[in-house]
Scaffold this active site. Structure first.
Site, PDB file in Angstrom:
ATOM      1  N   TYR A  97      -2.747  -0.644   9.845  1.00  0.00           N
ATOM      2  CA  TYR A  97      -2.692  -0.522   8.622  1.00  0.00           C
ATOM      3  C   TYR A  97      -1.790  -0.709   7.966  1.00  0.00           C
ATOM      4  O   TYR A  97      -1.008  -1.526   7.274  1.00  0.00           O
ATOM      5  CB  TYR A  97      -4.449  -0.371   8.042  1.00  0.00           C
ATOM      6  N   SER A 100       1.109  -1.478  -0.055  1.00  0.00           N
ATOM      7  CA  SER A 100      -0.020   0.323  -0.154  1.00  0.00           C
ATOM      8  C   SER A 100       1.038   1.591  -0.177  1.00  0.00           C
ATOM      9  O   SER A 100       2.168   0.882   0.842  1.00  0.00           O
ATOM     10  CB  SER A 100      -1.020   0.164   0.721  1.00  0.00           C
TER      11      SER A 100
HETATM   12  N1  LIG Z   1      -8.070  -0.398  -2.865  1.00  0.00           N
HETATM   13  C1  LIG Z   1      -7.144  -0.265  -2.797  1.00  0.00           C
HETATM   14  O1  LIG Z   1      -7.101   0.734  -2.456  1.00  0.00           O
HETATM   15  C2  LIG Z   1      -6.196  -0.698  -1.114  1.00  0.00           C
HETATM   16  C3  LIG Z   1      -4.847   0.743  -1.726  1.00  0.00           C
HETATM   17  C4  LIG Z   1      -3.862   0.049  -1.490  1.00  0.00           C
HETATM   18  C5  LIG Z   1      -3.505  -1.454  -0.881  1.00  0.00           C
HETATM   19  N2  LIG Z   1      -4.866  -2.390  -0.769  1.00  0.00           N
HETATM   20  C6  LIG Z   1      -4.488  -3.909  -0.647  1.00  0.00           C
HETATM   21  O2  LIG Z   1      -5.667  -5.104  -1.811  1.00  0.00           O
HETATM   22  C7  LIG Z   1      -5.398  -5.521  -0.766  1.00  0.00           C
HETATM   23  C8  LIG Z   1      -6.946  -6.121  -1.115  1.00  0.00           C
HETATM   24  O3  LIG Z   1      -8.046  -4.930  -0.914  1.00  0.00           O
HETATM   25  P1  LIG Z   1      -9.491  -5.168  -1.776  1.00  0.00           P
HETATM   26  O4  LIG Z   1      -9.289  -2.851  -1.722  1.00  0.00           O
HETATM   27  O5  LIG Z   1      -9.509  -5.825  -2.507  1.00  0.00           O
HETATM   28  O6  LIG Z   1     -10.111  -5.448  -0.272  1.00  0.00           O
HETATM   29  P2  LIG Z   1     -11.385  -6.044  -0.184  1.00  0.00           P
HETATM   30  O7  LIG Z   1     -12.636  -5.562  -0.916  1.00  0.00           O
HETATM   31  O8  LIG Z   1     -11.945  -5.984   1.088  1.00  0.00           O
HETATM   32  O9  LIG Z   1     -11.300  -7.368  -0.193  1.00  0.00           O
HETATM   33  C9  LIG Z   1     -10.416  -8.200   1.000  1.00  0.00           C
HETATM   34  C10 LIG Z   1     -10.569  -9.315   1.221  1.00  0.00           C
HETATM   35  O10 LIG Z   1      -9.770  -9.907   1.111  1.00  0.00           O
HETATM   36  C11 LIG Z   1     -10.395 -10.971   2.553  1.00  0.00           C
HETATM   37  N3  LIG Z   1      -9.595 -12.043   3.828  1.00  0.00           N
HETATM   38  C12 LIG Z   1     -10.419 -10.429   4.589  1.00  0.00           C
HETATM   39  N4  LIG Z   1      -9.503 -11.317   5.680  1.00  0.00           N
HETATM   40  C13 LIG Z   1      -8.883 -12.680   5.491  1.00  0.00           C
HETATM   41  C14 LIG Z   1      -9.505 -13.865   5.678  1.00  0.00           C
HETATM   42  N5  LIG Z   1      -9.106 -13.843   7.696  1.00  0.00           N
HETATM   43  N6  LIG Z   1      -8.909 -14.764   5.619  1.00  0.00           N
HETATM   44  C15 LIG Z   1      -9.088 -15.243   4.602  1.00  0.00           C
HETATM   45  N7  LIG Z   1      -9.114 -14.078   3.202  1.00  0.00           N
HETATM   46  C16 LIG Z   1      -9.657 -12.375   3.901  1.00  0.00           C
HETATM   47  C17 LIG Z   1     -11.370 -10.808   2.096  1.00  0.00           C
HETATM   48  O11 LIG Z   1     -12.806 -12.008   1.683  1.00  0.00           O
HETATM   49  P3  LIG Z   1     -13.625 -12.535   3.146  1.00  0.00           P
HETATM   50  O12 LIG Z   1     -14.611 -11.462   3.594  1.00  0.00           O
HETATM   51  O13 LIG Z   1     -14.432 -13.575   2.266  1.00  0.00           O
HETATM   52  O14 LIG Z   1     -12.885 -13.240   4.143  1.00  0.00           O
HETATM   53  C18 LIG Z   1     -11.544  -9.961   0.792  1.00  0.00           C
HETATM   54  O15 LIG Z   1     -11.731 -11.175  -0.525  1.00  0.00           O
HETATM   55  C19 LIG Z   1      -5.227  -5.953   0.731  1.00  0.00           C
HETATM   56  O16 LIG Z   1      -4.347  -6.316   1.342  1.00  0.00           O
HETATM   57  C20 LIG Z   1      -5.774  -4.465  -0.150  1.00  0.00           C
HETATM   58  O17 LIG Z   1      -4.322  -3.991   1.289  1.00  0.00           O
HETATM   59  C21 LIG Z   1      -6.290  -2.228  -1.600  1.00  0.00           C
END
Ligand SMILES: NC(=O)c1ccc[n+]([C@@H]2O[C@H](COP(=O)([O-])OP(=O)(O)OC[C@H]3O[C@@H](n4cnc5c(N)ncnc54)[C@H](OP(=O)(O)O)[C@@H]3O)[C@@H](O)[C@H]2O)c1
Length: 246
Positions: free
Chosen positions: A155, A142
Site C-alpha cells: 500500500y 496517503s
Molecule cells: N480512509 C483513509 O483514512 C485514507 C487515508 C489515506 C488515503 N486513503 C485513500 O483514499 C481512497 C479511498 O479510500 P477509502 O478509505 O474511501 O476506502 P473504501 O471505503 O474501502 O473505498 C474504496 C473504494 O475503492 C473501490 N475499489 C476498490 N477496488 C476497485 C477496483 N478494482 N475497481 C473499481 N473500484 C475499486 C471500492 O469499490 P468496490 O468495492 O465497489 O469496487 C470502493 O468504492 C483510497 O485510494 C485510499 O488509499 C484513505
C-alpha cells in the site's frame, strides 16, 4: 459552483469516493461514479440530486472494466473536466505484512489497483480530458505514500509510485491541465477501520468533512499550481470557493 463540470470519480461506491460523488453532484456537476459494486453505486445515484450521477460498474484493474468506463464517457459526449482516482486497495498491514514475507499475490493486487489501474485508465481517459475545460486530474495519495512506514507494505509503496506518476504527468501536461496529489489524512471509512482496527472512528473526520479541497480543485479557476502535493485536512471546515470568482 461546478455547473457544467463533467467529473469522473473511481471508488465512488464507498468512503471518500462516495462522499466526493455526492459533494460534486450537489454542486451541480455531472458525475460518473465508478466501482465494482453495482448495488452500492445505485444507492449513491439515488442519494444524489436526480440525474446528476451515472454509476459505471467496472473493475478498474481489468481491461474490460476500463473499456466499459471509457465507453460510458464516450456515450455521454466524450469529454471530462476532472478525474479523481480514489479507488484503492489496502492489502495486508501490520507485522505479518513486513516486506520480508509480504504475500506475492497481495503485492500484485495492491499495485494493480492503486498504481497500474490509474495509469491504464488514464490512457483510456486522456483524450476525453483534453476536450475538457481547464481539466484536472486528482490522485488520492496517503500519509504513508509520502513517507514510508513499516507494516504498510505494498500500500505504502503503491502510493509512493502514484506520487511519482502524478509528477511525471504534471510535467508532461504543462499548461494543458492540472495534476494534484491529495492526501486525505486518516478518514472514517471501511478501509481505515480495516487498517487500524483499534482506533475510535468517531475521532476521525468523516469522508464528507474532507471534501472541501476536492471541490475546490475541480473548479476551473482553482489557483493551486499543477504538480503539487496537498492535504485535505488543511481545508476542513473551510469554504472551498475561498478567493474564487463567484
Ligand atoms: N480512509 C483513509 O483514512 C485514507 C487515508 C489515506 C488515503 N486513503 C485513500 O483514499 C481512497 C479511498 O479510500 P477509502 O478509505 O474511501 O476506502 P473504501 O471505503 O474501502 O473505498 C474504496 C473504494 O475503492 C473501490 N475499489 C476498490 N477496488 C476497485 C477496483 N478494482 N475497481 C473499481 N473500484 C475499486 C471500492 O469499490 P468496490 O468495492 O465497489 O469496487 C470502493 O468504492 C483510497 O485510494 C485510499 O488509499 C484513505
Amino acid at each position: 459552483m461546478l455547473d457544467g463540470r463533467r467529473i469522473l470519480v473511481t471508488g465512488g461506491s464507498s468512503g471518500i469516493g462516495r462522499a466526493l460523488v455526492l459533494a460534486y453532484a450537489s454542486h451541480r456537476a455531472s458525475v460518473f461514479a465508478v466501482a465494482r459494486r453495482e448495488e452500492a453505486l445505485r444507492a449513491v445515484a439515488e442519494a444524489a440530486p436526480p440525474g446528476r450521477v451515472t454509476g459505471v460498474a467496472a473493475d478498474v484493474a481489468s481491461e474490460p472494466g476500463r473499456r466499459a468506463v471509457a465507453t460510458a464517457v464516450d456515450h455521454a459526449g466524450g469529454a471530462l473536466d476532472v478525474v479523481v482516482h480514489a479507488a484503492g486497495a489496502l492489502g495486508p498491514v501490520g507485522p505479518a505484512a513486513h516486506l520480508a514475507h509480504y504475500p506475492a499475490d497481495a503485492w500484485d493486487r495492491v499495485l494493480a489497483i492503486n498504481l497500474s489501474a490509474v495509469h491504464l485508465l488514464h490512457q483510456r481517459l486522456a483524450g476525453f480530458l483534453e476536450r475538457g475545460r481547464r481539466p484536472a486530474l486528482i490522485g488520492v495519495s496517503s500519509t504513508v505514500g509520502r513517507r514510508g512506514r513499516g507494516g504498510w507494505g505494498a500500500y505504502a509503496v503503491s502510493k509512493h509510485a502514484l506520487e511519482g506518476w502524478l509528477q511525471v504527468l504534471a510535467d508532461e501536461w504543462g499548461e494543458r491541465g492540472r495534476v494534484y496529489s491529495v492526501n486525505p489524512g486518516a478518514t472514517r471509512t471501511p478501509m481505515r477501520a480495516e487498517a487500524v482496527p483499534g482506533e475510535d472512528p468517531a475521532a476521525l473526520p468523516s469522508p464528507e468533512e474532507i471534501t472541501p479541497l476536492f471541490l475546490r480543485l475541480a473548479h476551473p479557476d482553482a489557483p493551486e499550481p499543477s504538480g503539487i502535493q496537498l492535504e485535505a485536512r488543511s481545508w476542513l471546515g473551510r469554504d472551498p470557493w475561498e478567493g474564487l470568482p463567484l
